[in-house]
Design a protein around this motif. Structure first.
Motif, short mmCIF file in Angstrom:
data_model
loop_
_atom_site.label_atom_id
_atom_site.label_comp_id
_atom_site.label_asym_id
_atom_site.label_seq_id
_atom_site.Cartn_x
_atom_site.Cartn_y
_atom_site.Cartn_z
N GLY A 10 0.81 -1.22 0.00
CA GLY A 10 0.00 0.00 0.00
C GLY A 10 0.84 1.26 0.00
N ASP A 14 -2.21 6.93 0.58
CA ASP A 14 -1.96 8.15 1.36
C ASP A 14 -1.12 7.83 2.60
OD1 ASP A 14 -2.07 10.56 2.67
OD2 ASP A 14 -4.23 10.57 2.96
N GLY A 16 0.25 4.91 3.40
CA GLY A 16 1.37 4.04 3.05
C GLY A 16 2.59 4.82 2.60
N ARG A 35 1.85 -3.61 -7.56
CA ARG A 35 1.20 -4.45 -8.57
C ARG A 35 2.09 -4.59 -9.80
NH1 ARG A 35 -4.39 -4.79 -8.18
NH2 ARG A 35 -5.25 -3.73 -6.38
N ALA A 77 -0.65 -1.16 4.63
CA ALA A 77 -1.40 0.11 4.67
C ALA A 77 -2.47 0.06 3.59
CB ALA A 77 -0.46 1.29 4.46
N LEU A 78 -3.02 -1.16 3.40
CA LEU A 78 -4.05 -1.34 2.38
C LEU A 78 -5.37 -0.76 2.88
CD1 LEU A 78 -3.21 -5.03 1.41
CD2 LEU A 78 -2.63 -2.95 0.13
N ASN A 79 -6.22 -0.44 1.97
CA ASN A 79 -7.50 0.16 2.34
C ASN A 79 -8.60 -0.43 1.47
OD1 ASN A 79 -9.27 1.85 3.66
ND2 ASN A 79 -8.86 3.60 2.34
N ARG A 88 -7.34 -9.74 0.31
CA ARG A 88 -5.99 -9.34 -0.16
C ARG A 88 -5.00 -9.31 1.01
NH1 ARG A 88 -4.18 -3.84 -3.47
NH2 ARG A 88 -1.95 -4.26 -3.25
N ARG A 127 -11.83 -5.45 10.45
CA ARG A 127 -10.50 -5.47 11.09
C ARG A 127 -10.47 -6.43 12.28
NH1 ARG A 127 -11.03 -1.57 7.98
NH2 ARG A 127 -9.27 -0.51 6.98
N ASN A 146 -5.13 4.58 16.64
CA ASN A 146 -4.74 6.00 16.72
C ASN A 146 -5.92 6.95 16.73
OD1 ASN A 146 -3.83 4.86 13.68
ND2 ASN A 146 -5.37 6.46 13.69
N PHE A 149 -7.88 10.26 12.02
CA PHE A 149 -6.80 11.09 11.49
C PHE A 149 -7.18 12.56 11.70
CE2 PHE A 149 -5.37 7.86 7.98
CZ PHE A 149 -4.85 7.05 8.98
N MET A 152 -8.47 14.91 9.00
CA MET A 152 -9.81 14.81 8.44
C MET A 152 -10.78 15.80 9.08
SD MET A 152 -10.49 10.80 7.75
CE MET A 152 -11.17 10.61 9.38
N1 LIG Z 1 -8.40 6.49 11.52
C1 LIG Z 1 -8.78 7.22 10.48
O1 LIG Z 1 -9.38 8.30 10.63
C2 LIG Z 1 -8.47 6.76 9.09
C3 LIG Z 1 -8.78 7.57 7.99
C4 LIG Z 1 -8.44 7.13 6.71
C5 LIG Z 1 -7.84 5.89 6.54
N2 LIG Z 1 -7.59 5.12 7.65
C6 LIG Z 1 -6.97 3.80 7.50
O2 LIG Z 1 -5.63 3.91 7.05
C7 LIG Z 1 -5.33 2.79 6.20
C8 LIG Z 1 -4.81 3.31 4.85
O3 LIG Z 1 -5.76 4.19 4.31
P1 LIG Z 1 -5.40 5.17 3.07
O4 LIG Z 1 -6.45 6.23 3.04
O5 LIG Z 1 -3.96 5.55 3.15
O6 LIG Z 1 -5.61 4.17 1.86
P2 LIG Z 1 -5.70 4.45 0.29
O7 LIG Z 1 -4.75 5.51 -0.08
O8 LIG Z 1 -7.13 4.66 -0.10
O9 LIG Z 1 -5.28 3.02 -0.32
C9 LIG Z 1 -4.12 2.33 0.14
C10 LIG Z 1 -3.85 1.18 -0.80
O10 LIG Z 1 -4.86 0.18 -0.65
C11 LIG Z 1 -5.00 -0.52 -1.91
N3 LIG Z 1 -6.40 -0.40 -2.34
C12 LIG Z 1 -7.20 0.69 -2.23
N4 LIG Z 1 -8.41 0.42 -2.76
C13 LIG Z 1 -8.35 -0.87 -3.21
C14 LIG Z 1 -9.29 -1.72 -3.87
N5 LIG Z 1 -10.53 -1.32 -4.13
N6 LIG Z 1 -8.90 -2.97 -4.19
C15 LIG Z 1 -7.65 -3.40 -3.90
N7 LIG Z 1 -6.71 -2.64 -3.28
C16 LIG Z 1 -7.06 -1.39 -2.94
C17 LIG Z 1 -4.09 0.16 -2.92
O11 LIG Z 1 -2.87 -0.58 -2.95
P3 LIG Z 1 -2.17 -0.91 -4.37
O12 LIG Z 1 -1.80 0.44 -4.93
O13 LIG Z 1 -1.02 -1.77 -4.03
O14 LIG Z 1 -3.22 -1.63 -5.17
C18 LIG Z 1 -3.83 1.52 -2.28
O15 LIG Z 1 -2.63 2.11 -2.65
C19 LIG Z 1 -6.62 1.97 6.11
O16 LIG Z 1 -6.61 0.95 7.07
C20 LIG Z 1 -7.69 2.98 6.46
O17 LIG Z 1 -8.86 2.41 7.01
C21 LIG Z 1 -7.87 5.52 8.91
#
Ligand SMILES: NC(=O)c1ccc[n+]([C@@H]2O[C@H](COP(=O)([O-])OP(=O)(O)OC[C@H]3O[C@@H](n4cnc5c(N)ncnc54)[C@H](OP(=O)(O)O)[C@@H]3O)[C@@H](O)[C@H]2O)c1
Length: 223
Positions: A10, A14, A16, A35, A77-79, A88, A127, A146, A149, A152
């Protein structure tokens, strides 16, 4: 002494990408599991910060195991929803186990889901299901809780409504909410990934404030 090697899934995302930067800043060699069809522009962006890119089909356990072999920790750091968080990420976990990687950090980065009621939040439920699965493997897992974020607030998280001069809350205006900035979550995750002594669960918060506290801050700042 050789640098510790961390495998990261990931890295294009964002959080990752921020974790990748934080790991490199701490002296780790980071393998970004990307990928096979990663675009040239994305490759350039990731390599520019010093990542080693390893192309592997995200559903190919054996290819991922080869990519993870020799690393001390796999960080996810997949989402996404079930197809990502369970399916996955499950393949990634199986690959880490196959490669005898000692530690795994799943993509939790959420509020403390051990304290919420199952069935009320789909993301927490997924999760929690992954936690149960990971805990059946021999790998040492660390979940990072944590809160939300911080970045947000005022954006995707519509608690603050400046137009109508309101701060929204559910049930209790004095309930404390945990917030941590994305870059701090990333820095903390990187530190945890490089520390063999991390426990099963790490609870962190940049700050804990209530809706009433936020309203007070807004009032002082904006009148
Ligand atoms: N606590 C909070 O407030 C908060 C807020 C936002 C996010 N988070 C958490 O932080 C983590 C990362 O979030 P992020 O926002 O950084 O993630 P993101 O940028 O949306 O995605 C991270 C990676 O996940 C994979 N991915 C995304 N959509 C996919 C799909 N439909 N199918 C397959 N793979 C997919 C992709 O990896 P590839 O490029 O390798 O395919 C992508 O680069 C998650 O666990 C999320 O829940 C927490």
């Amino acid at each position: 002494m050789a640098n510790p090697v961390v495998a990261l899934a990931g890295a294009s995302g964002d959080l990752g990408f921020r974790i990748a930067r934080a790991l490199i800043a701490r002296g780790a060699d980071v393998r970004a599991l990307v990928r096979p069809d990663v675009s040239p522009a994305e490759r350039t962006r990731l390599e520019a910060i010093g990542l080693d890119l390893i192309q592997a089909d995200p559903l190919d356990r054996d290819a991922l195991a080869l990519a993870c072999a020799g690393s001390t920790c796999v960080v996810s750091a997949l989402n996404g929803l079930r197809d990502v968080v369970i399916d996955r990420q499950g393949v990634l976990l199986d690959a880490a186990v196959k490669a005898d990687v000692p530690r795994f950090i799943p993509s939790d980065y959420s509020a403390d889901l051990t304290k919420t009621t199952p069935g009320q939040n789909r993301n927490f439920d997924l999760r929690r299901e992954f936690m149960a699965r990971a805990d059946k493997t021999p790998i040492k897992v660390t979940s990072i809780f944590n809160g939300a974020f911080l970045d947000m607030l005022g954006a995707e998280m519509p608690i603050i409504q400046p137009r109508i001069h309101r701060v929204l809350y559910w049930h209790d205006a004095d309930q404390l909410l945990d917030f941590t900035a994305k870059d701090d979550v990333a820095a903390y995750t990187a530190a945890a990934a490089l520390d063999d002594a991390t426990p099963r669960i790490l609870r962190i918060a940049g700050d804990s404030v209530s809706a009433r506290d936020i309203a007070g801050t807004m009032e002082r700042g904006l009148g």
